[in-house]
Design an enzyme around this catalytic site. Sequence first.
Site, PDB file in Angstrom:
ATOM      1  N   HIS A 196       0.862  -1.184   0.000  1.00  0.00           N
ATOM      2  CA  HIS A 196       0.000   0.000   0.000  1.00  0.00           C
ATOM      3  C   HIS A 196       0.894   1.229   0.000  1.00  0.00           C
ATOM      4  O   HIS A 196       2.111   1.115   0.124  1.00  0.00           O
ATOM      5  CB  HIS A 196      -0.967  -0.013   1.187  1.00  0.00           C
ATOM      6  CG  HIS A 196      -0.312   0.085   2.536  1.00  0.00           C
ATOM      7  ND1 HIS A 196       0.554  -0.879   3.012  1.00  0.00           N
ATOM      8  CD2 HIS A 196      -0.386   1.027   3.511  1.00  0.00           C
ATOM      9  CE1 HIS A 196       0.967  -0.535   4.225  1.00  0.00           C
ATOM     10  NE2 HIS A 196       0.423   0.624   4.550  1.00  0.00           N
TER      11      HIS A 196
ATOM     12  N   HIS B 232       1.301   3.881   2.075  1.00  0.00           N
ATOM     13  CA  HIS B 232       1.732   4.670   3.223  1.00  0.00           C
ATOM     14  C   HIS B 232       3.249   4.848   3.153  1.00  0.00           C
ATOM     15  O   HIS B 232       3.974   3.964   2.683  1.00  0.00           O
ATOM     16  CB  HIS B 232       1.316   3.992   4.538  1.00  0.00           C
ATOM     17  CG  HIS B 232      -0.145   4.183   4.848  1.00  0.00           C
ATOM     18  ND1 HIS B 232      -0.853   3.374   5.694  1.00  0.00           N
ATOM     19  CD2 HIS B 232      -1.019   5.121   4.392  1.00  0.00           C
ATOM     20  CE1 HIS B 232      -2.115   3.796   5.766  1.00  0.00           C
ATOM     21  NE2 HIS B 232      -2.241   4.854   4.968  1.00  0.00           N
TER      22      HIS B 232
ATOM     23  N   ASP C  83       5.767   4.699   5.098  1.00  0.00           N
ATOM     24  CA  ASP C  83       6.733   3.745   5.664  1.00  0.00           C
ATOM     25  C   ASP C  83       6.892   2.487   4.801  1.00  0.00           C
ATOM     26  O   ASP C  83       7.695   1.614   5.120  1.00  0.00           O
ATOM     27  CB  ASP C  83       6.343   3.375   7.112  1.00  0.00           C
ATOM     28  CG  ASP C  83       4.918   2.866   7.246  1.00  0.00           C
ATOM     29  OD1 ASP C  83       3.995   3.499   6.692  1.00  0.00           O
ATOM     30  OD2 ASP C  83       4.714   1.840   7.921  1.00  0.00           O
ATOM     31  N   HIS C  84       6.143   2.414   3.687  1.00  0.00           N
ATOM     32  CA  HIS C  84       6.267   1.257   2.789  1.00  0.00           C
ATOM     33  C   HIS C  84       6.805   1.629   1.411  1.00  0.00           C
ATOM     34  O   HIS C  84       7.144   0.743   0.629  1.00  0.00           O
ATOM     35  CB  HIS C  84       4.916   0.553   2.646  1.00  0.00           C
ATOM     36  CG  HIS C  84       4.429  -0.003   3.951  1.00  0.00           C
ATOM     37  ND1 HIS C  84       4.460  -1.343   4.251  1.00  0.00           N
ATOM     38  CD2 HIS C  84       3.961   0.629   5.056  1.00  0.00           C
ATOM     39  CE1 HIS C  84       4.021  -1.521   5.482  1.00  0.00           C
ATOM     40  NE2 HIS C  84       3.709  -0.334   5.998  1.00  0.00           N
TER      41      HIS C  84
ATOM     42  N   HIS D 184      -6.892  -2.469   5.545  1.00  0.00           N
ATOM     43  CA  HIS D 184      -6.112  -1.418   6.200  1.00  0.00           C
ATOM     44  C   HIS D 184      -6.888  -0.105   6.053  1.00  0.00           C
ATOM     45  O   HIS D 184      -8.072  -0.121   5.725  1.00  0.00           O
ATOM     46  CB  HIS D 184      -4.725  -1.387   5.538  1.00  0.00           C
ATOM     47  CG  HIS D 184      -3.709  -0.583   6.270  1.00  0.00           C
ATOM     48  ND1 HIS D 184      -3.585  -0.561   7.637  1.00  0.00           N
ATOM     49  CD2 HIS D 184      -2.720   0.239   5.801  1.00  0.00           C
ATOM     50  CE1 HIS D 184      -2.579   0.242   7.965  1.00  0.00           C
ATOM     51  NE2 HIS D 184      -2.047   0.742   6.872  1.00  0.00           N
TER      52      HIS D 184
ATOM     53  N   ASP E 234       0.414  -4.056   5.908  1.00  0.00           N
ATOM     54  CA  ASP E 234      -0.384  -3.605   7.056  1.00  0.00           C
ATOM     55  C   ASP E 234      -1.830  -4.070   6.909  1.00  0.00           C
ATOM     56  O   ASP E 234      -2.457  -3.844   5.879  1.00  0.00           O
ATOM     57  CB  ASP E 234      -0.384  -2.072   7.142  1.00  0.00           C
ATOM     58  CG  ASP E 234       1.001  -1.519   7.442  1.00  0.00           C
ATOM     59  OD1 ASP E 234       1.943  -2.316   7.556  1.00  0.00           O
ATOM     60  OD2 ASP E 234       1.117  -0.284   7.563  1.00  0.00           O
TER      61      ASP E 234
HETATM   62 ZN   LIG Z   1       3.073   0.626   7.813  1.00  0.00          ZN
HETATM   63 ZN   LIG Z   2      -0.023   1.476   6.516  1.00  0.00          ZN
END
Ligand SMILES: [Zn+2]
Ligand SMILES: [Zn+2]
Length: 305
Positions: free
Chosen positions: A59, A61, A63-64, A137, A208
Amino acid sequence: MQVTFLGTGGAVPTTRRNTSALMVRREGERLLFDCGEGTQRQMMRFGTGFSISHVFLSHLHGDHVLGLPGLCQTLDFNDREEALAIHTPPGTKSAVENLVGVTGARPGYPIRVHEVQPGGVALREDEYEVRAFETDHRTRSVGYALVEDDRKGRFDRERAEELGVPAGPLFSKLHEGNPVELDDGTVVDPEQVVGEPRPGRRIVYTGDTRPTAATAEAASDADLLIHEASFAEDRSERAGKTGHSTARQAADLATRADAKRLALTHVSSRYAGESDRLAAEAREVFDDAFLPDDGDDIEIPYPDG
Ligand SMILES: [Zn+2]
Ligand SMILES: [Zn+2]
């Protein structure tokens, strides 16, 4: 097949855990799952090599995915020529293209972005495929299952010789599934000398998500389930609200799916220094749960050795 945990932390990195990324190496091929900020340095630190062919995003976000522009630039500095394929959830293709092109520089190699369909096959190769499955998520998200094809059954050399098959090309012909005719006219069928097909390996990465039935189905009999475990059980309510899972929920799911091993990742920075707690909570319900550190890598053996 080897899995390297490049980033096992949650949304915020800590000195010990970087944001999400996972490398799978199989027969010389390198597949990257998610690419949090700093992933390229983790690849250097842990010696995974840079010749990745595919990136699979769970996804969008930060942090990915925030490691992607830097990684793509470094690949360009390395004079990469081969195309890089980036697989991403439905509806996110142009966002990924914008992210990769954010500096305005055009790399000298093609970058192809493909939207995957949950329930569909994201990548089909000779001996395996990568399937996408629906996760739950706060934004459009998918998980991925790398599923190897069944391998040929074992060839019973002794039995073949007893039946009068001369060692050599006829052995391979039988092993490939073709009947052979001997000099005296006898026909030997492959079923007489080749065992049942042997299952390949299966690795599942959730990204996530809250625990979902689709994950349990994808992880059915998996050799390794890599499930996010952002929180300990005392924050299960928060996990549900924010679209995440607790370590125990991940373990319950691994039990339901009859997975062989469970790796817990995406550990929230609030557990820095006490992440053993998450592993302990998971092991109360699933024996083979562990919490890898950044840089850990594990070999996935064939189920039948
Ligand atoms: Zn994450
Ligand atoms: Zn996430």
